[in-house]
Design a protein around this motif. Structure first.
Motif, PDB file in Angstrom:
ATOM      1  N   LYS A  40       0.826  -1.214   0.000  1.00 15.48           N
ATOM      2  CA  LYS A  40       0.000   0.000   0.000  1.00 15.48           C
ATOM      3  C   LYS A  40       0.863   1.269   0.000  1.00 15.48           C
ATOM      4  O   LYS A  40       0.533   2.247  -0.648  1.00 15.48           O
ATOM      5  N   ALA A  41       1.949   1.237   0.773  1.00 16.65           N
ATOM      6  CA  ALA A  41       2.819   2.413   0.871  1.00 16.65           C
ATOM      7  C   ALA A  41       3.671   2.576  -0.382  1.00 16.65           C
ATOM      8  O   ALA A  41       4.108   3.677  -0.691  1.00 16.65           O
ATOM      9  N   GLY A  42       3.908   1.499  -1.102  1.00 19.17           N
ATOM     10  CA  GLY A  42       4.651   1.561  -2.353  1.00 19.17           C
ATOM     11  C   GLY A  42       6.155   1.468  -2.179  1.00 19.17           C
ATOM     12  O   GLY A  42       6.693   1.646  -1.088  1.00 19.17           O
ATOM     13  N   VAL A  43       6.812   1.181  -3.289  1.00 16.54           N
ATOM     14  CA  VAL A  43       8.263   0.998  -3.291  1.00 16.54           C
ATOM     15  C   VAL A  43       8.985   2.232  -2.770  1.00 16.54           C
ATOM     16  O   VAL A  43       9.850   2.147  -1.901  1.00 16.54           O
ATOM     17  N   LYS A  44       8.625   3.401  -3.278  1.00 20.68           N
ATOM     18  CA  LYS A  44       9.334   4.618  -2.894  1.00 20.68           C
ATOM     19  C   LYS A  44       9.115   4.978  -1.431  1.00 20.68           C
ATOM     20  O   LYS A  44      10.030   5.435  -0.755  1.00 20.68           O
ATOM     21  N   GLY A  45       7.902   4.771  -0.934  1.00 20.77           N
ATOM     22  CA  GLY A  45       7.629   5.050   0.475  1.00 20.77           C
ATOM     23  C   GLY A  45       8.422   4.141   1.395  1.00 20.77           C
ATOM     24  O   GLY A  45       9.024   4.593   2.377  1.00 20.77           O
ATOM     25  N   VAL A  46       8.447   2.867   1.077  1.00 23.81           N
ATOM     26  CA  VAL A  46       9.204   1.908   1.894  1.00 23.81           C
ATOM     27  C   VAL A  46      10.701   2.205   1.781  1.00 23.81           C
ATOM     28  O   VAL A  46      11.426   2.191   2.785  1.00 23.81           O
ATOM     29  N   LEU A 122      14.821  -3.768   1.035  1.00 24.63           N
ATOM     30  CA  LEU A 122      13.654  -3.509   0.188  1.00 24.63           C
ATOM     31  C   LEU A 122      13.309  -4.727  -0.662  1.00 24.63           C
ATOM     32  O   LEU A 122      12.142  -5.041  -0.881  1.00 24.63           O
ATOM     33  N   LYS A 123      14.317  -5.436  -1.116  1.00 25.47           N
ATOM     34  CA  LYS A 123      14.098  -6.598  -1.981  1.00 25.47           C
ATOM     35  C   LYS A 123      13.363  -7.731  -1.271  1.00 25.47           C
ATOM     36  O   LYS A 123      12.823  -8.615  -1.910  1.00 25.47           O
ATOM     37  N   GLN A 124      13.292  -7.684   0.060  1.00 24.09           N
ATOM     38  CA  GLN A 124      12.491  -8.673   0.791  1.00 24.09           C
ATOM     39  C   GLN A 124      11.006  -8.474   0.519  1.00 24.09           C
ATOM     40  O   GLN A 124      10.248  -9.429   0.505  1.00 24.09           O
ATOM     41  N   TRP A 125      10.596  -7.235   0.333  1.00 17.65           N
ATOM     42  CA  TRP A 125       9.184  -6.935   0.087  1.00 17.65           C
ATOM     43  C   TRP A 125       8.883  -6.757  -1.401  1.00 17.65           C
ATOM     44  O   TRP A 125       7.769  -6.991  -1.841  1.00 17.65           O
ATOM     45  N   PHE A 126       9.873  -6.297  -2.143  1.00 15.11           N
ATOM     46  CA  PHE A 126       9.718  -6.039  -3.573  1.00 15.11           C
ATOM     47  C   PHE A 126      10.887  -6.695  -4.321  1.00 15.11           C
ATOM     48  O   PHE A 126      11.828  -6.013  -4.728  1.00 15.11           O
ATOM     49  N   PRO A 127      10.843  -8.011  -4.504  1.00 13.94           N
ATOM     50  CA  PRO A 127      11.993  -8.710  -5.093  1.00 13.94           C
ATOM     51  C   PRO A 127      12.328  -8.286  -6.519  1.00 13.94           C
ATOM     52  O   PRO A 127      13.475  -8.411  -6.942  1.00 13.94           O
TER      53      PRO A 127
END
Length: 138
Positions: A40-46, A122-127
């Motif tokens: 929901k927060a998105g790649v850039k937010g995380v 980050l790659k843990q959530w967005f591989p």
């Protein structure tokens, strides 16, 4: 055995000012929140939250900037804020704004090591994230 908050605390000066945030900010709370809301927060937010976190624990950030980081991360973690998170992606606009503002204020503390640690986490959530997705400021 030390818990992670104690380990993290070694990078924060022992001041009353920062200890006021103990109820709102901790590594555990930050990573729990990211795990729940990453999509929901998105790649850039995380990525912004991770950059702030890894800059904080880097140990080379001045107190003034640590206060900014802890405040922004605490706001991100806090369930009650200006725009409720229950509104889905819209509910994270104030959180992301706070993170981006804090990041713009402490950008000079973001080292290549901080970038690398944030990217790896980050790659843990967005591989499948691509480096072009991680451009925060132009």
């Amino acid at each position: 055995m030390k818990n992670q908050n104690e380990d993290e605390r070694r990078f924060l000066p022992d001041t009353k000012m920062l200890s006021r945030f103990d109820g709102w900010y901790s590594r555990t709370k930050l990573f729990d929140k990211i795990s729940r809301v990453a999509k929901k927060a998105g790649v850039k937010g995380v990525y912004a939250a991770l950059l702030l976190y890894y800059a904080l624990v880097n140990g080379k950030v001045p107190l003034r900037d640590k206060v900014i980081v802890v405040g922004a991360l605490g706001y991100f973690i806090c369930p009650t804020d200006f725009i409720p998170d229950l509104l889905g992606p819209l509910g994270y606009t104030d959180d992301i704004t706070a993170l981006m503002w804090a990041l713009s204020r402490i950008w000079h503390n973001i080292t290549p090591e901080v970038h690398e640690r944030a990217r790896a986490k980050l790659k843990q959530w967005f591989p499948d994230v691509d480096d072009t997705d991680l451009v925060l400021f132009k």
